[in-house]
Design an enzyme around this catalytic site. Sequence first.
Site, PDB file in Angstrom:
ATOM      1  N   HIS A  40      37.467  30.431  37.212  1.00  0.00           N
ATOM      2  CA  HIS A  40      38.574  29.993  36.368  1.00  0.00           C
ATOM      3  C   HIS A  40      38.535  28.477  36.170  1.00  0.00           C
ATOM      4  CE1 HIS A  40      40.878  33.905  37.429  1.00  0.00           C
ATOM      5  NE2 HIS A  40      40.178  34.026  36.322  1.00  0.00           N
ATOM      6  N   HIS A 128      45.834  39.600  37.545  1.00  0.00           N
ATOM      7  CA  HIS A 128      44.774  38.767  38.097  1.00  0.00           C
ATOM      8  C   HIS A 128      43.561  39.647  38.400  1.00  0.00           C
ATOM      9  CE1 HIS A 128      42.553  36.320  41.033  1.00  0.00           C
ATOM     10  NE2 HIS A 128      43.155  35.280  40.495  1.00  0.00           N
ATOM     11  N   GLU A 130      41.287  39.723  40.737  1.00  0.00           N
ATOM     12  CA  GLU A 130      41.183  40.262  42.104  1.00  0.00           C
ATOM     13  C   GLU A 130      42.190  41.382  42.326  1.00  0.00           C
ATOM     14  OE1 GLU A 130      42.281  38.995  46.625  1.00  0.00           O
ATOM     15  OE2 GLU A 130      41.450  37.407  45.362  1.00  0.00           O
ATOM     16  N   CYS A 195      42.678  34.385  52.398  1.00  0.00           N
ATOM     17  CA  CYS A 195      41.419  33.798  52.823  1.00  0.00           C
ATOM     18  C   CYS A 195      41.666  32.613  53.746  1.00  0.00           C
ATOM     19  CB  CYS A 195      40.612  33.353  51.596  1.00  0.00           C
ATOM     20  SG  CYS A 195      39.046  32.574  52.005  1.00  0.00           S
ATOM     21  N   SER A 224      44.810  30.621  39.376  1.00  0.00           N
ATOM     22  CA  SER A 224      45.975  30.807  40.254  1.00  0.00           C
ATOM     23  C   SER A 224      45.877  29.901  41.463  1.00  0.00           C
ATOM     24  CB  SER A 224      46.066  32.267  40.698  1.00  0.00           C
ATOM     25  OG  SER A 224      46.308  33.129  39.617  1.00  0.00           O
ATOM     26  N   ASN A 225      44.675  29.793  42.021  1.00  0.00           N
ATOM     27  CA  ASN A 225      44.472  28.939  43.183  1.00  0.00           C
ATOM     28  C   ASN A 225      44.818  27.490  42.869  1.00  0.00           C
ATOM     29  OD1 ASN A 225      41.952  27.067  44.430  1.00  0.00           O
ATOM     30  ND2 ASN A 225      43.105  28.276  45.914  1.00  0.00           N
ATOM     31  N   SER A 272      37.960  26.777  42.527  1.00  0.00           N
ATOM     32  CA  SER A 272      37.189  27.089  41.316  1.00  0.00           C
ATOM     33  C   SER A 272      36.724  25.838  40.586  1.00  0.00           C
ATOM     34  CB  SER A 272      38.056  27.932  40.368  1.00  0.00           C
ATOM     35  OG  SER A 272      39.291  27.287  40.105  1.00  0.00           O
TER      36      SER A 272
END
Length: 296
Positions: A40, A128, A130, A195, A224-225, A272
């Site tokens: 992303h 999303h 994932e 994670c 999103s991260n 990312s």
Amino acid sequence: MRITIDEGSGFCFGVKRAIATLEDELLQHNVVYCVGDIVHNEREIERLQQKGLKIIDVSQLPELHNSSVLFRAHGEPPSSYDIARRNNLHLTDATCPVVLKLQERIRDAWKKMQTVDGQIVLFGKKGHAEVIGLMGQTDNKCILLENESQIDLVDPDKPTEVFAQTTKDPQQYDSLVAKIRQRVRRDVVAHNTICRQMADRAEHLKTFAQSHDMILFVGGAKSSNSKVLFEICRGINPNSHFVTSEDDVNSILASTQPVPDDGSIGIFGATSTPLWLMQHIKDLVEKKVTDSSQPL
């Protein structure tokens, strides 16, 4: 003036592995199709597209036959693997090992919950990549919660197992689990599937943000991260700014409070964000400092 790139930021292990795998495939094939954005970050995708990457939507996957296809680090549901087998696709699976393990755990938990009339709850972002892969392990029958306001979707009378998208905020997950425990009258088993690298990075970012006068947070608009980490960063250092490309830098530096000549600017990247982009941002800021006799 100190301008520092945080050495621990940028691509996580799963993304590094996926990008390296793709570049190896591109050396062997003129075109490699990726189901969704491999990462992303718009600038990194542009770089890879110049090498032969083609981004497709999952709805286009059935149209491909005898082609080279890569599944990105976010993972795919079982249905995508079925299509790849039927269409004789040369499949390269670059799903992050952490995500693969989570898919397996959710799949096993779903089988167990079916025997006791239980439920699976997933804390994640609707749509999303994932999350789509994770929900696919339960035939899309798990309960997806994006925030605590949706907790009424959880049946209070069913045994419950709770999981989280790997890139969610740990504190938000803990808070949601506490609310679920208050609501559900049966056994609740919560799995901390965020994670570890993501959790550690969030804690490290707090220290990094405190140690600089300004933070340039480099991330993708669709990541999103990036959004989660940037909010953490801005909560610690209000003089934090979201940067998607070099074009953002001049406007940010021109419109924000000055940084003194003996001050510091920190550059931090999401999981990312490629290192080369952070280096470009640093070079641009250094040039701005060199060309100007005034504080930024």
